[in-house]
Design an enzyme around this catalytic site. Sequence first.
Site: not given
Length: 563
Positions: A96, A212, A267, A340-341
């Site tokens: 990440d 991210d 993202e 994960h979100d």
Amino acid sequence: MEWWKDAVVYQVYPKSFKDSSGDGIGDINGITEKLPYIRELGADVVWLSPIYDSPQDDNGYDIRDYYKLLKEAGTMEDFDRMLSRAHGLGLRIIMDLVVNHTSDEHVWFQESKKSKDNPYRDYYIWKEGKRQNTREGLDTSKEQAWGDEPNNWGSCYSGSAWEWDSTTKEYYLHLFSRKQPDLNWENVLVREEIYKMMRWWLDKGIDGFRMDVISLISKLPGYPDGEAGESGYTSFEVTANGPCVHEYLKEMNRKVLSLYDVMTVGECSGVTLEEAWKYAGAEEGELNMIFQFELMELDCENGIKWDLKPLDFIRMKKIFEKWQTGMYGKAWNSLFWNNHDQPRVVSRWGNDSGEYRELSAKMLASILYGMQGTPFIYQGEELGMTNPGLSIEECRDIETLRMYQERLEAGCSRAEIMRSVHAKCRDNARTPMQWDDSPNAGFSTGDPWMPVNPDYKTINAGAQLQDEDSVFHYYKKLIRLRKTYDVFRDGRFTMEYKEDPDIIWYTRTGEKESLRVICNFHELTRAIKLPDNEEWGELLICNYPEIRKETELRPYEARMYLV
């Protein structure tokens, strides 16, 4: 070589994946232990959510030191051993990359807030308040009232995106937590520091980055107000796809990414199809692919995550068609239901009851895995893991806890708020991985940092590995099919049954073969009809033991045919 087009990615949320030390927190050695499991599934790439040194205000997305690891995660020697083991198994590792912001405990920010003339001051975004000249009479030791901030931008985690600093008498920008100050990408020194750090990790041997909130790194010139919502603050989406974002990513590619054989995925909240061509276009020199989140808003009222509404199924099909046809030949898709979100998809859009959980989990996988793009599996998705129904006291997610308090103070009922929590809380995806039916689901010998979902006795990897009809083995078969037939990678997409309220039916047409994917999204039995003068073809996979009638789809039935 565009190896990432044929890859399947498995996302690991390290804190919840496997604890090898007994402290209740997942770690690198736990990941190393379970790499053969990921390889058995058929994945090619492991994406690690952040394991960097962090105060954990936002579970690792607040980085204190990019060159160090979280103490609870393990040592750099543990990491090197994990990386070597992954490569030995034929697995690649992507990290990440969190560079829209740092932790407020990062040394850059600690220096930046010391004074206005500090060399690191311009590493972050500092602005005067609207009433700066009348501040002498104000109590600046307290949080300032709304209306004085430089603009009305809102934090993704509720409230203003600006935080007052009483030392230098200015505000700093944080699109997320106040402990996550935004970096100033206009500063060339910031960009060079980031590129240096990226090269350090790539030289270590990692195979790429998931980036991210990368669409937020370029801010609007002049920092104008946006259209205010009910809270008085504008959504953070006003900051997406800023004027210099493509300039920055081209520079990153030129100075770093193009020098390595890597995979990149950005993202990109708020991205349009036209913007996606720029981010991930084959000739653009930026990223390999992006995550776009248009699907994730289908059960949100007016785009507000916590305001629930039924899934718009027809709209879902239109979004699939839009991205599958719109990206074809121009840029590369990513395919995902979970991360994960996001809440667990079998609870969100499938049916997590005992009777239909496995069928609907397999059906959802079938829809996605017949499409063009790189699939991303979030840990436990391949088991059909479900939302856990946490109490607010059991939640750890900063976004959820702030929303809960804010809505409680606004007069919403606790029951109404908890319906939103149970449906959308990010902690739905963050409960420990369910390895077996032993205490704590085999995740840890200690007390887990988050409660284990009580259904682990029946939903766990150990049981599914032994069951050829399990969700795990269904995912494994789908992955094997994707690697066997070129049509999965190259076929042109056509959506059928566009206005049908229950059925997703699409074809992928390649040079040598065609693929027909037919899925019943609901628990009603439905009749279907093949177009005249066409044949069903060879059945590649079905989520029922056998087909009862070619012209009938049972609840959540999914089929793939090779024509």
